[in-house]
Scaffold this active site. Structure first.
Site, PDB file in Angstrom:
ATOM      1  N   TYR A 279       0.834  -1.212   0.000  1.00 48.23           N
ATOM      2  CA  TYR A 279       0.000   0.000   0.000  1.00 48.23           C
ATOM      3  C   TYR A 279       0.862   1.253   0.000  1.00 48.23           C
ATOM      4  O   TYR A 279       1.562   1.534   0.954  1.00 48.23           O
ATOM      5  CB  TYR A 279      -0.900   0.016   1.232  1.00 48.23           C
ATOM      6  CG  TYR A 279      -2.060  -0.948   1.230  1.00 48.23           C
ATOM      7  CD1 TYR A 279      -2.393  -1.697   0.107  1.00 48.23           C
ATOM      8  CD2 TYR A 279      -2.851  -1.122   2.370  1.00 48.23           C
ATOM      9  CE1 TYR A 279      -3.469  -2.572   0.125  1.00 48.23           C
ATOM     10  CE2 TYR A 279      -3.918  -1.988   2.395  1.00 48.23           C
ATOM     11  CZ  TYR A 279      -4.216  -2.715   1.270  1.00 48.23           C
ATOM     12  OH  TYR A 279      -5.281  -3.590   1.285  1.00 48.23           O
ATOM     13  N   ALA A 280       0.836   2.083  -1.028  1.00 49.49           N
ATOM     14  CA  ALA A 280       0.058   1.770  -2.228  1.00 49.49           C
ATOM     15  C   ALA A 280       0.941   2.046  -3.442  1.00 49.49           C
ATOM     16  O   ALA A 280       1.118   3.185  -3.857  1.00 49.49           O
ATOM     17  CB  ALA A 280      -1.210   2.591  -2.301  1.00 49.49           C
TER      18      ALA A 280
END
Length: 297
Positions: free
Chosen positions: A52-53
Site C-alpha cells: 500500500y500503495a
C-alpha cells in the site's frame, strides 16, 4: 463499539480502518489525525498491507510506516490490533498484479521482517496472505506461517482473495500437521453482489461457496473489504457494471429507503456469519465520524 473475536485472543471492533492510501494520497499528518479520531470513536482494528500503495506511486511501505510512526508517537500499540498482508507486492514497476512476490518461504520471512520494521512493533496481530499463489505448495506456505506463529512474531493468520476449496485444502494440511489454521478471511463483500462473470482480479468477492464454508466453520471470521462499494449506497443507480442486475437494482432501491443507507449496510454485513468485521476506507474525519456514530452496534 461492539467487538468480535478473531482467533484465541484478538478482540477487534466491528468497523476496521482501511489504510490503503496512508502516506501516498493521504499525507502523514492527515492520516495520523484520522487514526486518532478512529480510536476516539471506539475503533481498534487497523488494516494495511506491504504493497500500500504502489499504484499511488509509492514503494508499498508507506501505509505501514505511517501507522508505525503514529504508534510510536501516541504509544497506543497495546490498544490496537494491527493486521497486514503480504504476497502481492509488485516485483517490477509495471502496473497490475501480473508479477508479484508470491508466497515462497523466503519471501514470507523477509516480508514479515520488513513489515515489523515499518510498523515499529515486535509482532503482527493478524497476518494475511494477500493473494493465493498456486506456484508454491500450500504445505510450504502453511508450515512457514506456523513457524512465524511459533516464534511469536505473528499472533493469528488469515488469507485474502482465496477460493473456498483452497482454504479447505489448507485446513486439511494444518489438521494433519498440527499447525495453526486461518482465523480470518478478508474478501470483497457488500449487500450487493457482483455478477458471476465479473472480472475483479486480483480481488475475490465472497460467493455462495465461501458463505457456506463460513457457516460451517464459524471460527473463521469474515473481514469484509469494499463494503460500501465506493459510494454506491449514496446513489440511486448502479455505478459499477459488474453489479448491474435486476436483483441488485431491487436491493439498492430497498437500501436507499433506509434513513441511513451506509449505516444499514455496515450493520447488515457485520451481523453476518455470527459476527463479522467491515473495513472502511476514507480520508475524511467527517465521513468516518458519520459512519461510526450512525451505525447501531
Amino acid at each position: 463499539m461492539d467487538k468480535i473475536e478473531i482467533g484465541n485472543d484478538l478482540k477487534v471492533s466491528k468497523i476496521g480502518l482501511g489504510t490503503i492510501n496512508f502516506g501516498t494520497k493521504l499525507d502523514t499528518n492527515a492520516a495520523h489525525l484520522l487514526l486518532s479520531k478512529y480510536v476516539e470513536l471506539g475503533g481498534n482494528f487497523l488494516d494495511t498491507a506491504n504493497n500500500y500503495a504502489v499504484w499511488n506511486g509509492g514503494d508499498g511501505g508507506e501505509s505501514e510506516r505511517t501507522i508505525g510512526e503514529w504508534l510510536k508517537q501516541t504509544k497506543r500499540r497495546e490498544e490496537m490490533v494491527i493486521a497486514t498482508k503480504l504476497g502481492a507486492l509488485a516485483t517490477t514497476k509495471e502496473k497490475g498484479f501480473s508479477k508479484v512476490e508470491g508466497l515462497k518461504r523466503d519471501v514470507l520471512l523477509r516480508s514479515v521482517e520488513r513489515s515489523l520494521k515499518n510498523l515499529q512493533t515486535d509482532r503482527i496481530d493478524l497476518l494475511y496472505l494477500h493473494i493465493d499463489d498456486f506456484s508454491v505448495s500450500q504445505k510450504e506456505v502453511m508450515g512457514t506461517l506456523a513457524d512465524l506463529v511459533r516464534q511469536g512474531v505473528v499472533k493469528e493468520i488469515g488469507c485474502s482473495n482465496f477460493f473456498a476449496w483452497r482454504v479447505e485444502h489448507a485446513r486439511l494440511i494444518c489438521q494433519e500437521k498440527g499447525w495453526p489454521f486461518f482465523s480470518a478471511i478478508q474478501q470483497r463483500y457488500s449487500f450487493l453482489s457482483p455478477s458471476a462473470t465479473a472480472d475483479l482480479y486480483p480481488q475475490v468477492a465472497l460467493n455462495r461457496d465461501m458463505a457456506s464454508y463460513l457457516e460451517n466453520y464459524p471460527q473463521l471470521k469474515l473481514v469484509a473489504y469494499s463494503p460500501l462499494l465506493k459510494g454506491q449506497y449514496n446513489a440511486d443507480q448502479i455505478l459499477d457494471p459488474a453489479y448491474d442486475s435486476l436483483e441488485n437494482r431491487e436491493r439498492l432501491n430497498f437500501v436507499r429507503k433506509q434513513s441511513k443507507p451506509n449505516s444499514w449496510v455496515l450493520k447488515h454485513i457485520t451481523d453476518q456469519f455470527g459476527g463479522s468485521a467491515a473495513l472502511v476506507t476514507t480520508s475524511s474525519i467527517k465521513h468516518l465520524k458519520e459512519i461510526m456514530e450512525d451505525t447501531d452496534f
